[in-house]
Design an enzyme around this catalytic site. Structure first.
Site, PDB file in Angstrom:
ATOM      1  N   CYS A  16       0.763  -1.175  -0.016  1.00  0.00           N
ATOM      2  CA  CYS A  16      -0.023  -0.020   0.027  1.00  0.00           C
ATOM      3  C   CYS A  16       0.842   1.257  -0.074  1.00  0.00           C
ATOM      4  O   CYS A  16       1.771   1.089   0.662  1.00  0.00           O
ATOM      5  CB  CYS A  16      -1.004  -0.084   1.119  1.00  0.00           C
ATOM      6  SG  CYS A  16      -2.048  -1.247   1.395  1.00  0.00           S
ATOM      7  N   ARG A  22       3.714  -0.173  -4.920  1.00  0.00           N
ATOM      8  CA  ARG A  22       3.349  -0.645  -3.553  1.00  0.00           C
ATOM      9  C   ARG A  22       2.270  -1.430  -3.386  1.00  0.00           C
ATOM     10  O   ARG A  22       2.007  -2.074  -2.431  1.00  0.00           O
ATOM     11  CB  ARG A  22       3.592   0.479  -2.536  1.00  0.00           C
ATOM     12  CG  ARG A  22       4.868   1.211  -2.566  1.00  0.00           C
ATOM     13  CD  ARG A  22       4.614   2.411  -1.285  1.00  0.00           C
ATOM     14  NE  ARG A  22       4.561   1.802  -0.173  1.00  0.00           N
ATOM     15  CZ  ARG A  22       5.523   1.568   0.566  1.00  0.00           C
ATOM     16  NH1 ARG A  22       6.794   1.658   0.376  1.00  0.00           N
ATOM     17  NH2 ARG A  22       5.516   0.941   1.904  1.00  0.00           N
ATOM     18  N   TRP A  55      -2.722  -2.770  -1.692  1.00  0.00           N
ATOM     19  CA  TRP A  55      -2.364  -4.158  -2.015  1.00  0.00           C
ATOM     20  C   TRP A  55      -3.171  -4.984  -0.784  1.00  0.00           C
ATOM     21  O   TRP A  55      -2.955  -4.750   0.429  1.00  0.00           O
ATOM     22  CB  TRP A  55      -1.108  -4.326  -1.926  1.00  0.00           C
ATOM     23  CG  TRP A  55      -0.556  -5.700  -2.166  1.00  0.00           C
ATOM     24  CD1 TRP A  55      -0.317  -6.215  -3.344  1.00  0.00           C
ATOM     25  CD2 TRP A  55      -0.237  -6.979  -1.140  1.00  0.00           C
ATOM     26  NE1 TRP A  55       0.193  -7.530  -2.895  1.00  0.00           N
ATOM     27  CE2 TRP A  55       0.053  -8.009  -1.851  1.00  0.00           C
ATOM     28  CE3 TRP A  55      -0.525  -7.173   0.398  1.00  0.00           C
ATOM     29  CZ2 TRP A  55       0.425  -9.140  -1.178  1.00  0.00           C
ATOM     30  CZ3 TRP A  55      -0.162  -8.089   1.008  1.00  0.00           C
ATOM     31  CH2 TRP A  55       0.325  -9.302   0.112  1.00  0.00           C
ATOM     32  N   ASN A  88      -1.586   1.649   5.815  1.00  0.00           N
ATOM     33  CA  ASN A  88      -0.734   0.788   5.086  1.00  0.00           C
ATOM     34  C   ASN A  88      -0.203  -0.023   6.166  1.00  0.00           C
ATOM     35  O   ASN A  88       0.319   0.387   7.203  1.00  0.00           O
ATOM     36  CB  ASN A  88       0.554   1.389   4.586  1.00  0.00           C
ATOM     37  CG  ASN A  88       1.492   0.566   4.256  1.00  0.00           C
ATOM     38  OD1 ASN A  88       2.844   0.962   4.008  1.00  0.00           O
ATOM     39  ND2 ASN A  88       1.427  -0.785   3.962  1.00  0.00           N
ATOM     40  N   GLY A  89      -0.454  -1.490   6.229  1.00  0.00           N
ATOM     41  CA  GLY A  89      -0.310  -2.313   7.352  1.00  0.00           C
ATOM     42  C   GLY A  89      -1.397  -3.352   7.703  1.00  0.00           C
ATOM     43  O   GLY A  89      -2.289  -3.445   6.956  1.00  0.00           O
ATOM     44  N   GLU A 116      16.876 -17.381  -9.379  1.00  0.00           N
ATOM     45  CA  GLU A 116      16.535 -16.029  -9.881  1.00  0.00           C
ATOM     46  C   GLU A 116      15.931 -16.002 -11.108  1.00  0.00           C
ATOM     47  O   GLU A 116      14.862 -15.348 -11.445  1.00  0.00           O
ATOM     48  CB  GLU A 116      17.657 -14.922  -9.701  1.00  0.00           C
ATOM     49  CG  GLU A 116      17.321 -13.479 -10.334  1.00  0.00           C
ATOM     50  CD  GLU A 116      16.610 -12.898  -9.435  1.00  0.00           C
ATOM     51  OE1 GLU A 116      16.215 -13.368  -8.386  1.00  0.00           O
ATOM     52  OE2 GLU A 116      15.989 -11.941  -9.782  1.00  0.00           O
ATOM     53  N   LYS A 133      11.951 -14.870 -11.758  1.00  0.00           N
ATOM     54  CA  LYS A 133      11.829 -13.614 -12.375  1.00  0.00           C
ATOM     55  C   LYS A 133      10.643 -14.055 -13.584  1.00  0.00           C
ATOM     56  O   LYS A 133       9.793 -13.493 -13.645  1.00  0.00           O
ATOM     57  CB  LYS A 133      13.071 -13.107 -13.227  1.00  0.00           C
ATOM     58  CG  LYS A 133      13.486 -11.821 -13.318  1.00  0.00           C
ATOM     59  CD  LYS A 133      13.626 -10.688 -12.246  1.00  0.00           C
ATOM     60  CE  LYS A 133      13.083 -11.156 -10.894  1.00  0.00           C
ATOM     61  NZ  LYS A 133      13.610 -10.406  -9.964  1.00  0.00           N
ATOM     62  N   GLU A 167       7.385 -14.599 -11.988  1.00  0.00           N
ATOM     63  CA  GLU A 167       6.679 -13.165 -11.309  1.00  0.00           C
ATOM     64  C   GLU A 167       6.003 -12.477 -12.395  1.00  0.00           C
ATOM     65  O   GLU A 167       5.007 -11.931 -12.229  1.00  0.00           O
ATOM     66  CB  GLU A 167       7.839 -12.318 -10.659  1.00  0.00           C
ATOM     67  CG  GLU A 167       8.167 -12.414  -9.596  1.00  0.00           C
ATOM     68  CD  GLU A 167       9.344 -11.450  -8.850  1.00  0.00           C
ATOM     69  OE1 GLU A 167      10.324 -11.740  -9.607  1.00  0.00           O
ATOM     70  OE2 GLU A 167       9.082 -10.705  -8.072  1.00  0.00           O
ATOM     71  N   HIS A 202      17.273 -36.287  -8.925  1.00  0.00           N
ATOM     72  CA  HIS A 202      16.695 -36.661  -7.667  1.00  0.00           C
ATOM     73  C   HIS A 202      15.110 -36.225  -7.665  1.00  0.00           C
ATOM     74  O   HIS A 202      14.684 -36.275  -6.650  1.00  0.00           O
ATOM     75  CB  HIS A 202      17.201 -36.061  -6.459  1.00  0.00           C
ATOM     76  CG  HIS A 202      18.822 -36.528  -6.066  1.00  0.00           C
ATOM     77  ND1 HIS A 202      19.195 -38.099  -6.074  1.00  0.00           N
ATOM     78  CD2 HIS A 202      19.842 -36.010  -6.714  1.00  0.00           C
ATOM     79  CE1 HIS A 202      20.387 -37.969  -5.794  1.00  0.00           C
ATOM     80  NE2 HIS A 202      20.916 -36.669  -6.498  1.00  0.00           N
ATOM     81  N   LYS A 231       5.819  -3.983  -4.568  1.00  0.00           N
ATOM     82  CA  LYS A 231       7.394  -3.983  -4.370  1.00  0.00           C
ATOM     83  C   LYS A 231       7.790  -4.098  -3.056  1.00  0.00           C
ATOM     84  O   LYS A 231       9.083  -4.629  -2.868  1.00  0.00           O
ATOM     85  CB  LYS A 231       7.569  -2.463  -5.080  1.00  0.00           C
ATOM     86  CG  LYS A 231       8.955  -2.177  -4.918  1.00  0.00           C
ATOM     87  CD  LYS A 231       9.747  -2.599  -6.198  1.00  0.00           C
ATOM     88  CE  LYS A 231      11.272  -2.679  -6.314  1.00  0.00           C
ATOM     89  NZ  LYS A 231      11.797  -3.638  -6.990  1.00  0.00           N
TER      90      LYS A 231
HETATM   91  C1  F6R Z   1      11.723 -10.527  -6.716  1.00  0.00           C
HETATM   92  C2  F6R Z   1      11.435  -9.162  -5.692  1.00  0.00           C
HETATM   93  C3  F6R Z   1      11.099  -9.637  -4.334  1.00  0.00           C
HETATM   94  C4  F6R Z   1      11.962  -9.118  -3.406  1.00  0.00           C
HETATM   95  C5  F6R Z   1      11.429  -9.258  -2.010  1.00  0.00           C
HETATM   96  C6  F6R Z   1      12.224  -8.510  -1.042  1.00  0.00           C
HETATM   97  O1  F6R Z   1      11.881  -9.899  -7.925  1.00  0.00           O
HETATM   98  O2  F6R Z   1      11.076  -8.216  -5.998  1.00  0.00           O
HETATM   99  O3  F6R Z   1      11.124 -11.083  -4.252  1.00  0.00           O
HETATM  100  O4  F6R Z   1      13.344  -9.304  -3.717  1.00  0.00           O
HETATM  101  O5  F6R Z   1      10.161  -8.998  -1.529  1.00  0.00           O
HETATM  102  O6  F6R Z   1      12.327  -7.371  -1.039  1.00  0.00           O
HETATM  103  P1  F6R Z   1      13.401  -6.239  -0.509  1.00  0.00           P
HETATM  104  O7  F6R Z   1      14.642  -6.492  -1.001  1.00  0.00           O
HETATM  105  O8  F6R Z   1      12.933  -4.834  -0.527  1.00  0.00           O
HETATM  106  O9  F6R Z   1      13.545  -6.592   1.023  1.00  0.00           O
END
Ligand code: F6R
Length: 616
Positions: free
Chosen positions: A2, A27, A76, A102-103, A490, A494, A497, A513, A611
């Site tokens: 949020c 956010r 969110w 937010n929270g 990763e 990616k 996501e 395995h 984010k």
């Molecule tokens: C992946 C991504 C998330 C963040 C995770 C941690 O692309 O963006 O998995 O890496 O939410 O966020 P931070 O680094 O802000 O603690």
């Protein structure tokens, strides 16, 4: 999760709220809303399910009179599905108070039941509507002003929050408070206006002077002045103004179609920015004051624990290899969320490294608090300056990746890996584990990386072609050994996501395995095969896939002899095995990006994600 924005001053508030919310949309983007106030129109509350674009359409057709006070929210969802009613802002029963949040208020149900007994009615399923009515109830019962009512009410709630609330009876004031979610106040250039937001982006064209609200603080923000108090004991706090160093250009997309693509292409510069100023004058040492100032402590540590979530956790996995190589002490990497719910062993000679782009991730923050309560030494690797994790750790280093707006992390991860490499060689220097000659070799390789990343980026057209071939696949497997294993994770993260294709990352040898059962012609496998050492092992893995009709995309060195093994080979510039993940990250990002674009997905704002994950 949020985004919150608020303004009180002399400018028309609506454009400030709209632009601000657009910049905070990363956010959360389930729903959005604003509430403005002026005496003749009263409260103008407009909110809707969906993205900011929906809210803008609604606002165009709704009547609005210029106002100088307002708050806004992009959501969110936590409590209550994303719909119009659950969208913020929420008004109190009397209609006098309006609040954005937010929270999560964890004890909202018991408070709600109490308020219902006292005659309150609720329209939404949210914890936020409960909070605004609790404030109203306290205000009436205790006969106090808004600031005091918020303080008393917040002492009754359990959970995390950043809030902004106004009272139509005080139309020149917003009360803001935080615990567990970020909030920053922008001080207007002419000191007769103030901005409130979840981060600095909504107001950077208006002011660069900010006050970061600390955990457990409440601010009474008026056009001309602010007062900050401690929520627990109501004590007045001093106001610390920070001057920002961010330009508007950094948060614009420029000529790129998406922020994510812009951020991928920024990576050569990001590497420069991450190591800029971190080499001594004659380039024979890394400079990291957070390490050198704590030389005594760091020379004694005998275990390192790295904490992070998502891509930051993945950076930690590479850090594990690097630190074990360079320092030779045990390193463990933990998902912050898992770490704190066990009975973790926290010892005096442990070093805890918390990695977080946003510096606000609730799980990492909570894990860190646990570590700090046991007096272990903590080091933060964060991107966002002034963020909660950066401020909570005993020492740290900012990655200086710049603002990352694409929800999927790209350049931030790159900068974290660079930082961990520098951290490892610096700690090795401090602990006298690295000769000067070796240091010079490692340093030169670091300095050569931006150019190598440029060359990896130049492979984009070829990667796009591969993306076209495989964009219809429903599943992907990513494999890598040793340093490449984190990149397998990763690459898969990616892809899932942003394209919503199911993908899994595995250590290459683990394939036999279990995951090998999945392999057929419909399951593309991306193998990160950049190692010089033990390449015969990865060759066997590739052959195992080919024998089962699997199609294999290889990420290999330019000088690799493995090319003929793959259906498609992406040949990237060479560096040490330890640094190859930094280069292989680029094709993995580009592959995921182009597949998602071909599939028509919103790569900057993937569904269900946000984010900064400030809920546990
Ligand atoms: C992946 C991504 C998330 C963040 C995770 C941690 O692309 O963006 O998995 O890496 O939410 O966020 P931070 O680094 O802000 O603690």
């Amino acid at each position: 999760m949020c985004g919150i924005v608020g303004y009180v001053g002399h400018r028309d508030v609506l454009p400030i709220l709209i632009n601000g919310l657009k910049r905070l949309e990363y956010r959360g983007y389930d729903s959005a809303g604003i509430a403005t106030y002026n005496e003749s129109q009263g409260i103008n509350l407009v909110k809707t399910k969906g993205k900011m674009a929906n809210l803008e359409v609604l606002l165009e057709s709704s009547y609005y009179q210029e106002s100088f006070l307002g708050i806004g929210h992009t959501r969110w969802a936590t409590h209550g599905i994303p719909n119009d009613v659950n969208s913020h802002p929420h008004a109190s029963n009397s209609g006098d108070l309006v609040l954005v949040h937010n929270g999560i208020i964890e004890n909202y149900e018991s408070i709600k039941n109490l308020l219902i007994k006292r005659g309150y009615e609720f329209k939404s399923d949210t914890d936020t509507e409960v909070l605004v009515n609790l404030i109203e109830e306290v205000k009436k019962k205790e006969q106090v002003k808004l600031g005091k009512a918020v303080q008393i009410a917040l002492n009754q709630v359990v959970g995390a929050y950043a809030i902004a609330v106004f009272d139509i009876n005080k139309p020149n004031e917003i009360v803001a408070a935080r615990l567990g979610s970020p909030l920053v106040i922008g001080i207007g250039a002419e000191s007769n206006e103030h901005f409130i937001a979840s981060d600095i982006h909504p107001f950077i064209e208006y002011t660069k002077s900010v006050v970061y609200l600390e955990e457990g603080e409440l601010a009474i923000v008026k056009g001309k002045k602010i007062k900050i108090r401690n929520i627990k004991d109501d004590k007045l706090k001093s106001i610390l103004i920070t001057e920002l160093n961010v330009e508007l250009e950094e948060i614009r997309k420029g000529d790129y179609e998406h922020f994510m693509l812009k951020e991928i292409h920024e990576q050569p510069k990001v590497i420069l920015d991450t190591y800029r100023g971190r080499l001594s004058e004659n380039k024979d040492m890394i400079k990291m004051s957070g390490l050198i100032d704590n030389k005594e402590i760091l020379s004694k540590i005998d275990r390192i624990v790295i904490l992070g979530c998502g891509s930051s956790y993945i950076a930690g996995l590479l850090g594990e290899y690097l630190l074990e190589d360079f320092i030779g002490i045990p390193v463990e990497v933990e998902y912050s969320s898992e770490f704190r719910y066990r009975n973790p062993i926290i010892r005096e000679n442990d070093l805890f490294i918390a990695i977080s782009q946003s510096g606000e991730t609730a799980d990492t923050l909570a894990a860190l608090k646990l570590v700090k309560s046991k007096n272990a030494f903590t080091f933060g690797i964060c991107n966002v300056v002034g963020s909660s994790i950066a401020r909570l750790t005993d020492a740290g280093a900012y990655t200086h990746a710049g603002v990352e707006i694409g929800v999927a992390s790209t350049k931030a991860l790159m900068s974290q890996m660079i930082m961990l490499y520098m951290f490892a060689i610096h700690l090795a220097q401090i602990r006298q584990k690295l000769s000067q000659d070796k240091f010079n070799i490692y340093r030169d390789e670091l300095l050569s990386l931006p150019e190598k990343i440029e060359r990896a980026l130049a492979l984009e057209p070829a990667i796009k072609k591969i993306a076209y071939i495989y964009s219809e696949a429903n599943n992907f497997l990513y494999l890598g050994r040793k340093y490449n294993y984190p990149m397998a994770l990763e690459g898969a993260l990616k892809l899932k996501e942003i394209s919503y294709i199911h993908a899994e990352g595995y250590p290459a040898a683990e394939m036999k395995h279990g995951p090998i059962a999945l392999i057929d012609n419909d399951m593309p496998v991306v193998v990160i095969a950049t190692e010089n050492e033990n390449s015969e092992k990865i060759i066997s893995n590739i052959q195992e896939i080919k024998a089962r009709n699997g199609r294999v995309i290889g990420i290999i060195r330019e000088d690799s002899k493995l090319k003929s093994l793959f259906d498609h080979a992406i040949e990237i510039p060479s560096t040490f095995d330890q640094l190859m993940p930094i280069i292989s990250l680029v094709p993995l990002q580009l592959l995921a990006y182009h597949i998602a674009v071909i599939k028509g997905k919103n790569v900057d704002q993937p569904r269900n994600l946000a984010k900064s994950v400030t809920v546990e």
